[in-house]
Design a protein around this motif. Structure first.
Motif, PDB file in Angstrom:
ATOM      1  N   LEU A  20     -11.961   3.804  -0.960  1.00  0.00           N
ATOM      2  CA  LEU A  20     -11.864   5.163  -0.942  1.00  0.00           C
ATOM      3  C   LEU A  20     -13.198   5.998  -1.088  1.00  0.00           C
ATOM      4  N   ARG A  70      -6.167   4.288   3.947  1.00  0.00           N
ATOM      5  CA  ARG A  70      -6.986   5.265   3.919  1.00  0.00           C
ATOM      6  C   ARG A  70      -8.443   4.268   4.140  1.00  0.00           C
ATOM      7  N   ARG A  71      -8.054   2.817   3.610  1.00  0.00           N
ATOM      8  CA  ARG A  71      -9.249   1.713   3.070  1.00  0.00           C
ATOM      9  C   ARG A  71      -9.660   0.871   4.838  1.00  0.00           C
ATOM     10  N   GLU A 103     -15.208   7.987   2.213  1.00  0.00           N
ATOM     11  CA  GLU A 103     -15.342   9.041   2.653  1.00  0.00           C
ATOM     12  C   GLU A 103     -16.243   9.180   2.255  1.00  0.00           C
ATOM     13  N   TYR A 139       0.605  -1.095  -0.683  1.00  0.00           N
ATOM     14  CA  TYR A 139      -0.094   0.142  -0.089  1.00  0.00           C
ATOM     15  C   TYR A 139       1.065   1.116  -0.369  1.00  0.00           C
ATOM     16  N   ASP A 140       0.539   2.413  -0.386  1.00  0.00           N
ATOM     17  CA  ASP A 140       1.127   3.910  -0.543  1.00  0.00           C
ATOM     18  C   ASP A 140      -0.097   4.393   0.537  1.00  0.00           C
ATOM     19  N   ASP A 141       0.447   5.472   0.988  1.00  0.00           N
ATOM     20  CA  ASP A 141       0.228   5.986   2.071  1.00  0.00           C
ATOM     21  C   ASP A 141      -1.332   6.240   1.833  1.00  0.00           C
ATOM     22  N   ASP A 142      -2.113   6.374   0.472  1.00  0.00           N
ATOM     23  CA  ASP A 142      -3.621   6.691   0.079  1.00  0.00           C
ATOM     24  C   ASP A 142      -4.428   5.652   0.522  1.00  0.00           C
ATOM     25  N   ALA A 143      -4.044   4.210   0.140  1.00  0.00           N
ATOM     26  CA  ALA A 143      -4.556   2.905   0.626  1.00  0.00           C
ATOM     27  C   ALA A 143      -4.672   3.161   1.531  1.00  0.00           C
ATOM     28  N   ASP A 190      -6.199   0.263  -9.278  1.00  0.00           N
ATOM     29  CA  ASP A 190      -6.867   1.273  -9.458  1.00  0.00           C
ATOM     30  C   ASP A 190      -7.871   1.455  -8.832  1.00  0.00           C
ATOM     31  N   ARG A 231      -9.693   2.595  -6.171  1.00  0.00           N
ATOM     32  CA  ARG A 231     -10.967   4.160  -6.139  1.00  0.00           C
ATOM     33  C   ARG A 231     -12.321   4.096  -5.381  1.00  0.00           C
TER      34      ARG A 231
END
Length: 515
Positions: A486, A456-457, A490, A450-454, A479, A483
């Motif tokens: 996330l 958040r899951r 959100e 994971y990167d930082d964005d992932a 991707d 998307r």
């Protein structure tokens, strides 16, 4: 003809000079106005049909409640003082019918901008219904009227089911007409090449929006012959020729994907010219993947400012989601027990190994848990995963799936197609490790990529179903799956969960997108 990619485009730049709008010929403008007027007539016609079906749904719900609970139509409403003996239940029923219909009307539930897409239409129906019966309960309390509880509590669910069901039926009908090219608005997008392409791809992914993209007008660059933004989306002109391009393309909607590339004066002039042509002007914000309830438009000093709420799951929302998970999973376990038994027997009789399969997955907050499934692969399948991923060259992608997986048994292929292998996860939901709806649960090795964005899951519990389940399942790239997950995290809503579960039934029944 070749498709122009964002990577091939020159750097985005504003016009750098006043916009010179070339107007179409007078005859072309006249034809365009008539065409635009005809293209939106279906929305007014559909709204009139909503009036009829809404009224019928309300009458049926109220009449049903009175017939079931109040056998005598002339029976009077009881109250403590006896002053309401003159008021028959039939009068109360008529009052409910009229008030409910008016609230649906003034609550903009038939607004042309929400017809046929999104959940706003359903949300407004629910809000109007809650407002009516909240007010009704308050009035009954104030006048001390003793309305029958069964009568009062029957109208709400029956009415909501009929109202939402009728709107859903109309929506299916609209979608069927859109598949044959009706009830769509021919749309041109105006913007820099990268933002115009981003919008175009979003429209291609969502073929139920009613916006049929027929061309693009690029800002900050000159059009080249036979230039294509995407396949079937030609570049029609540069910004100066947008009005002529709209008339030539017979478009009814212009979407401005780069509002900052035009000055306020140029934007105002463009709006006036589009009004003269009868073309709708839509501004696509650069804000993406944020649901409507988090967006609040507010004019300040003549500027349309958009306020964005932070994503949050309030304690009472968490409690509501958990309560629904417990009740629904327990009911599904009881009702689905024959299916459980049939799948277990089929697995036991057709392949060696245990009936159930457990695997460590990463849950909310990054905490591991043991996820339960029906076994759909041969024994020792986990040991073969790395070599299969190496063969297809996907070991560096955080979505460990094997195309044409040789480890799946014949029974396993069937139960995976219809997601029957995931039924034991209802136990994970019941004990609180998972939710019925949520992000896709993944193994620790996937999470390591994971990167930082992932990450958040992991703000929400993983789910048995989710947006990934109803939008392609195993066909999704990493991707796309990220998307969708996330977006869910959100923009969570309870009605959104219900909508996802409803669509999951259809996807699972037809085995759409299964590996």
């Amino acid at each position: 003809m070749t498709t122009r990619n964002a990577t091939d485009a020159p750097p985005s730049a504003p016009l750098g000079r006043p916009l010179r709008l070339a107007r179409p010929a007078p005859m072309a403008a006249t034809v365009q106005r008539a065409r635009a007027a005809r293209s939106t007539a279906w929305q007014a016609a559909l709204a009139r049909r909503f009036v009829v079906t809404d009224l019928l749904a309300i009458i049926v719900a109220c009449t049903f409640a009175q017939t079931v609970w109040i056998r005598d139509a002339n029976r009077s409403v009881a109250d403590v003082s006896g002053s309401l003996k003159w008021l028959p239940y039939s009068a109360v029923t008529v009052t409910f019918i009229v008030a409910w219909f008016l609230l649906l009307t003034f609550g903009s539930t038939r607004d042309r901008t929400i017809i046929g897409s999104g959940n706003v239409e359903y949300r407004r129906i629910v809000h109007a219904t809650i407002a009516l019966f909240g007010t009704g309960a308050a009035v009954a309390y104030l006048v001390q009227a003793q309305l029958g509880r069964g009568y009062f509590l029957t109208i709400v669910p029956v009415g909501l089911v009929l109202l939402v069901g009728s709107r859903y039926g109309w929506r299916l009908w609209v979608r069927s007409r859109r598949r044959v090219g009706e009830f769509v608005s021919r749309t041109v997008v105006l913007g820099h090449s990268d933002t115009a392409e981003h919008f175009a791809k979003a429209m291609v992914r969502n073929n139920e929006s009613g916006l049929q993209l027929v061309g693009a007008v690029l800002v900050g660059s000159r059009r080249r012959n036979n230039e294509m933004l995407l396949p079937d989306v030609p570049v029609l002109d540069d910004a100066d020729g947008v009005l002529t391009a709209i008339a030539d393309a017979q478009a009814e909607v212009l979407v401005v994907a780069d509002s900052h590339s035009l000055s306020p004066k140029e934007f105002r002039r463009l709006g006036w010219e589009l009004e003269d042509l009868g073309v709708n002007l839509v501004v696509a914000s650069s804000i993406t993947d944020i649901a409507g309830p988090r967006l609040h438009a507010r004019p300040v000093a003549g500027l349309p400012l958009i306020y964005i709420d932070f994503p949050s799951l309030a304690p009472w929302n968490t409690a509501l989601k958990r309560a629904f998970d417990i009740v629904a999973s327990l009911a599904a376990l009881i009702i689905g027990s024959p299916v459980f038994l049939a799948v277990a027997v089929a697995i036991a009789l057709t392949s060696r190994g245990p009936v159930f399969y457990t695997q460590e997955r990463i849950g909310r907050g990054g905490k591991p848990f043991r996820m339960l499934k029906f076994r759909s692969m041969i024994p020792g399948a986990d040991e073969q995963l790395q070599s299969l991923l190496d063969l297809q060259g996907t070991t560096d992608q955080p979505l460990f799936k094997v195309n044409d997986d040789p480890r799946i048994t014949p029974v396993g292929r069937f139960i995976r197609k219809h997601s029957l292998d995931e039924l034991p996860q209802l136990l994970n939901v019941l004990i609180g490790d998972m939710s019925l709806v949520g992000p896709r649960p993944q193994v620790a090795k996937e999470v390591e990529l994971y990167d930082d964005d992932a990450h958040r899951r992991h703000r929400m519990k993983p789910g048995m179903s989710g947006l990934w389940q109803i939008n392609g399942r195993s066909r999704l790239t990493w991707d796309d799956a990220l998307r969708f997950d996330l977006y869910y995290v959100e923009n969570w809503s309870f009605m959104g969960d219900i909508a996802i579960l409803w669509r999951t039934v259809k996807v699972v029944a037809f085995g759409d997108g299964a590996a």
